[in-house]
Design an enzyme around this catalytic site. Structure first.
Site, PDB file in Angstrom:
ATOM      1  N   HIS A 313     -29.257 -12.689 -45.734  1.00  0.00           N
ATOM      2  CA  HIS A 313     -30.675 -12.996 -45.560  1.00  0.00           C
ATOM      3  C   HIS A 313     -30.938 -14.411 -46.031  1.00  0.00           C
ATOM      4  CE1 HIS A 313     -35.042 -12.585 -45.733  1.00  0.00           C
ATOM      5  NE2 HIS A 313     -34.872 -11.548 -44.933  1.00  0.00           N
ATOM      6  N   ASP A 371     -32.287  -4.140 -42.006  1.00  0.00           N
ATOM      7  CA  ASP A 371     -31.777  -3.564 -40.756  1.00  0.00           C
ATOM      8  C   ASP A 371     -30.524  -2.711 -40.936  1.00  0.00           C
ATOM      9  OD1 ASP A 371     -33.677  -4.622 -38.918  1.00  0.00           O
ATOM     10  OD2 ASP A 371     -32.822  -6.591 -39.283  1.00  0.00           O
TER      11      ASP A 371
HETATM   12  C1  SDX Z   1     -34.363  -9.891 -40.530  1.00  0.00           C
HETATM   13  O1  SDX Z   1     -36.326 -13.941 -42.483  1.00  0.00           O
HETATM   14  C2  SDX Z   1     -36.758 -12.732 -42.636  1.00  0.00           C
HETATM   15  O2  SDX Z   1     -37.531 -12.438 -43.500  1.00  0.00           O
HETATM   16  C3  SDX Z   1     -36.212 -11.737 -41.633  1.00  0.00           C
HETATM   17  C4  SDX Z   1     -36.453 -10.234 -41.905  1.00  0.00           C
HETATM   18  C5  SDX Z   1     -37.929  -9.867 -41.727  1.00  0.00           C
HETATM   19  O3  SDX Z   1     -38.343  -8.828 -42.284  1.00  0.00           O
HETATM   20  O4  SDX Z   1     -38.638 -10.559 -40.981  1.00  0.00           O
HETATM   21  O5  SDX Z   1     -36.039  -9.880 -43.215  1.00  0.00           O
HETATM   22  C6  SDX Z   1     -35.714  -9.358 -40.872  1.00  0.00           C
HETATM   23  O6  SDX Z   1     -34.275 -10.677 -39.632  1.00  0.00           O
HETATM   24  C7  SDX Z   1     -33.168  -9.462 -41.359  1.00  0.00           C
HETATM   25  C8  SDX Z   1     -31.870 -10.201 -40.971  1.00  0.00           C
HETATM   26  C9  SDX Z   1     -31.207  -9.462 -39.825  1.00  0.00           C
HETATM   27  N1  SDX Z   1     -30.041 -10.155 -39.335  1.00  0.00           N
HETATM   28  C10 SDX Z   1     -28.783  -9.737 -39.513  1.00  0.00           C
HETATM   29  O7  SDX Z   1     -28.522  -8.739 -40.187  1.00  0.00           O
HETATM   30  C11 SDX Z   1     -27.735 -10.533 -38.780  1.00  0.00           C
HETATM   31  C12 SDX Z   1     -26.614 -10.888 -39.731  1.00  0.00           C
HETATM   32  N2  SDX Z   1     -27.115 -11.823 -40.696  1.00  0.00           N
HETATM   33  C13 SDX Z   1     -26.900 -13.257 -40.480  1.00  0.00           C
HETATM   34  O8  SDX Z   1     -27.020 -13.646 -39.154  1.00  0.00           O
HETATM   35  C14 SDX Z   1     -27.592 -14.144 -41.504  1.00  0.00           C
HETATM   36  O9  SDX Z   1     -27.296 -13.664 -42.762  1.00  0.00           O
HETATM   37  C15 SDX Z   1     -29.113 -14.406 -41.395  1.00  0.00           C
HETATM   38  C16 SDX Z   1     -29.520 -14.918 -40.020  1.00  0.00           C
HETATM   39  C17 SDX Z   1     -29.907 -13.163 -41.710  1.00  0.00           C
HETATM   40  C18 SDX Z   1     -29.477 -15.515 -42.416  1.00  0.00           C
HETATM   41  O10 SDX Z   1     -28.876 -16.723 -42.040  1.00  0.00           O
HETATM   42  P1  SDX Z   1     -28.896 -18.037 -42.925  1.00  0.00           P
HETATM   43  O11 SDX Z   1     -29.871 -17.969 -44.016  1.00  0.00           O
HETATM   44  O12 SDX Z   1     -29.038 -19.213 -41.992  1.00  0.00           O
HETATM   45  O13 SDX Z   1     -27.477 -18.046 -43.600  1.00  0.00           O
HETATM   46  P2  SDX Z   1     -26.207 -18.773 -43.102  1.00  0.00           P
HETATM   47  O14 SDX Z   1     -25.989 -18.443 -41.657  1.00  0.00           O
HETATM   48  O15 SDX Z   1     -26.315 -20.232 -43.456  1.00  0.00           O
HETATM   49  O16 SDX Z   1     -25.059 -18.090 -43.929  1.00  0.00           O
HETATM   50  C19 SDX Z   1     -24.501 -18.626 -45.133  1.00  0.00           C
HETATM   51  C20 SDX Z   1     -23.061 -18.243 -45.161  1.00  0.00           C
HETATM   52  C21 SDX Z   1     -22.296 -18.740 -43.923  1.00  0.00           C
HETATM   53  O17 SDX Z   1     -20.942 -18.895 -44.331  1.00  0.00           O
HETATM   54  P3  SDX Z   1     -20.350 -20.365 -44.582  1.00  0.00           P
HETATM   55  O18 SDX Z   1     -20.604 -21.164 -43.351  1.00  0.00           O
HETATM   56  O19 SDX Z   1     -21.127 -20.902 -45.782  1.00  0.00           O
HETATM   57  O20 SDX Z   1     -18.900 -20.154 -44.859  1.00  0.00           O
HETATM   58  O21 SDX Z   1     -22.907 -16.802 -45.135  1.00  0.00           O
HETATM   59  C22 SDX Z   1     -22.227 -16.421 -43.928  1.00  0.00           C
HETATM   60  C23 SDX Z   1     -22.363 -17.595 -42.958  1.00  0.00           C
HETATM   61  O22 SDX Z   1     -21.317 -17.608 -42.003  1.00  0.00           O
HETATM   62  N3  SDX Z   1     -22.935 -15.245 -43.427  1.00  0.00           N
HETATM   63  C24 SDX Z   1     -22.349 -14.165 -42.931  1.00  0.00           C
HETATM   64  C25 SDX Z   1     -23.351 -13.253 -42.647  1.00  0.00           C
HETATM   65  N4  SDX Z   1     -24.532 -13.787 -42.975  1.00  0.00           N
HETATM   66  C26 SDX Z   1     -24.269 -15.008 -43.445  1.00  0.00           C
HETATM   67  N5  SDX Z   1     -21.062 -13.889 -42.691  1.00  0.00           N
HETATM   68  C27 SDX Z   1     -20.780 -12.688 -42.158  1.00  0.00           C
HETATM   69  N6  SDX Z   1     -21.711 -11.758 -41.859  1.00  0.00           N
HETATM   70  C28 SDX Z   1     -22.999 -12.021 -42.096  1.00  0.00           C
HETATM   71  N7  SDX Z   1     -23.937 -11.106 -41.812  1.00  0.00           N
END
Ligand code: SDX
Length: 438
Positions: A313, A371
């Site tokens: 998140h 989720d």
């Molecule tokens: C919702 O924003 C809100 O409030 C949203 C929400 C709401 O109520 O409105 O809470 C609802 O959208 C929940 C999120 C649902 N999405 C998912 O479950 C999809 C999986 N999650 C990711 O796509 C991600 O964690 C996000 C989109 C939720 C957040 O993305 P960020 O803040 O841009 O984080 P990031 O992509 O910069 O990640 C940081 C690191 C990265 O690794 P490095 O490049 O530093 O090595 O963490 C890794 C990412 O690759 N990472 C994950 C991951 N989430 C982040 N790696 C594997 N699996 C994951 N789920």
């Protein structure tokens, strides 16, 4: 200090190229990080800030929802989400989000009455559905039908009239379950079921989804309560992608129905509200506990863009408090339905356990989000996966309209118009096609 901010100091920025320094005010709200007010930055320095994804940008002031991501705290108008999920109901929470205070008994009754009397949709809207393929994704249908509401309710599109804004807000909150249930019924090929004024909000929605004209259906109160709780948990979440989309669309003066349709489109993505559907697909793909290590290896090596859906998140660097409640709710719903053993729940819990011990997830502070468990409950209740994000949209409509109203009432609101760091071609002259080479 609710509704205000105060200047708590200044920050001095020094341009090391020119040697010039300028001071910018620092503002503090009720809670949360202070913000540097850079509204005069461009005028005074000729520079913009660069913040793709708005990771360090407060796009607005708000009094609605507060998240402390490090502590895993979520408050609606100051009230902890756990207390609201346990003691309140969705209609009360909707009132709270819209008006800022919990309603008195009389206000609650009046609000529920007013919402109830807006649940029917214009009869001609039913024909609108017939333009969609039966196998269309319900989110595609929801986007289209909600966008079309502005063609049906002309008397509530004047955004400068507070009364019309409230009528549009009530219509959206009231009609969204009806529209969603119609999308489901259309997909099934069953007749639409009209809303029933004697039923409560969540109960009415379940009735419209699962009743058929030839047979009475009594909605199980435990499932109605679980649905209501899911709606509470999803109702608002400060400036997430879909809410920011609604605010941005609204900043141009677009009508509320168009703005909410934009929010629905943004919610659909798998990185946002579409993740609940993606979690179930992921669990089905993993299949069994012994495939978890191989799946996590693919996540960690970014093979084929594999992500652990329902994890991570932008704001929470701790367990999402909503996921806690949902995990508990999962057990209650499965018990009520007499499901002794739900392989998907076992798989999800094992996946969570292993991920939370893995350095990849621990070092990045990736925890289950809202989720991760919601889909398991919804599936047990009988919803197909394609409807999961639609259910999120029903609940989030309350947050969207509350935030949209707040943005319109904010005297500092302006049309949203970010700038860019241009990295394209420098100016050049047109070359006639015969002189361009091969
Ligand atoms: C919702 O924003 C809100 O409030 C949203 C929400 C709401 O109520 O409105 O809470 C609802 O959208 C929940 C999120 C649902 N999405 C998912 O479950 C999809 C999986 N999650 C990711 O796509 C991600 O964690 C996000 C989109 C939720 C957040 O993305 P960020 O803040 O841009 O984080 P990031 O992509 O910069 O990640 C940081 C690191 C990265 O690794 P490095 O490049 O530093 O090595 O963490 C890794 C990412 O690759 N990472 C994950 C991951 N989430 C982040 N790696 C594997 N699996 C994951 N789920």
């Amino acid at each position: 200090m609710d509704g205000k901010n105060v200047t708590t100091g200044t920050v001095t920025l020094t341009d090391n190229t020119s040697g010039k320094s300028r001071e910018f005010p620092v503002l503090g709200g009720t809670s949360g990080p202070r913000v540097i007010d850079i509204r005069k930055l461009y005028a005074e320095t000729g520079m913009f800030t660069f913040d793709p994804g708005f990771v360090a940008t407060a796009s607005c002031r708000s009094t609605i929802t507060y998240i402390d991501g490090d502590e895993g705290i979520l408050l609606y108008r100051g009230y902890p989400i756990e207390e609201l999920a346990e003691k309140s109901d969705f209609m009360e929470v909707a009132y709270l989000l819209l008006y800022g205070e919990l309603p008195s008994a009389k206000q609650k009754e009046q609000f529920f009455h007013d919402i109830t009397y807006h649940t029917m949709v214009h009869e001609q809207l039913a024909s609108f559905y017939r333009g969609f393929r039966r196998d269309a994704h319900p989110m595609a249908v929801l986007c289209g039908v909600v966008g079309a509401l502005s063609a049906f309710y002309h008397d509530s599109t004047d955004i400068h009239d507070p009364h019309q804004r409230m009528v549009a807000s009530y219509r959206l909150i009231a009609k969204m379950p009806t529209i969603a249930a119609m999308a489901y019924k259309y997909n099934l090929g069953q007749p639409f079921v009209y809303p029933k004024n004697s039923l409560h909000y969540a109960e009415n929605f379940l009735h419209m989804c699962f009743a058929v004209p030839c047979e009475e259906v009594k909605v199980n109160p435990v499932l109605a309560r679980a649905m209501d709780r899911i709606f509470i948990l999803h109702a608002d979440h400060e400036q997430n992608a879909s809410t920011s989309t609604v605010r941005l669309a609204g900043s141009s003066g677009a009508n509320p129905f168009a703005c909410i349709a934009a929010g629905i489109a943004s919610l659909w993505g798998p990185a946002h509200g579409g993740a609940n559907e993606a979690v179930l697909k992921m669990l089905a793909q993993i299949g069994s506990r012994d495939h978890i290590p191989e799946f996590l290896r693919r996540v960690k090596t970014h093979q084929d863009h594999t992500m652990l859906m329902g994890f991570g998140h932008r704001v929470y660097k701790h367990y999402d408090p909503r996921a806690h409640v949902l995990r508990q709710s999962c057990h209650e719903v499965l018990d009520e339905l007499g499901i002794k053993n739900e392989p998907l729940l076992d798989l999800a819990m094992e996946l969570e356990r292993i991920a939370l011990q893995d350095d990849y997830f621990v070092s990045r502070k990736l925890y289950p989000n809202v989720d991760f468990y919601s889909g398991i409950i919804l599936r047990a209740m009988g919803f197909p996966t394609s409807l999961f994000t639609v259910l999120f949209a029903i609940a989030r409509t309350v947050g969207w309209v509350a935030q949209w109203n707040e943005s319109i009432e904010d005297p500092d609101s302006k049309i949203g118009r970010p700038r860019q760091l241009f990295i394209g071609s420098a100016p050049r002259h047109y070359v006639a096609v015969e002189k361009r080479g091969s």
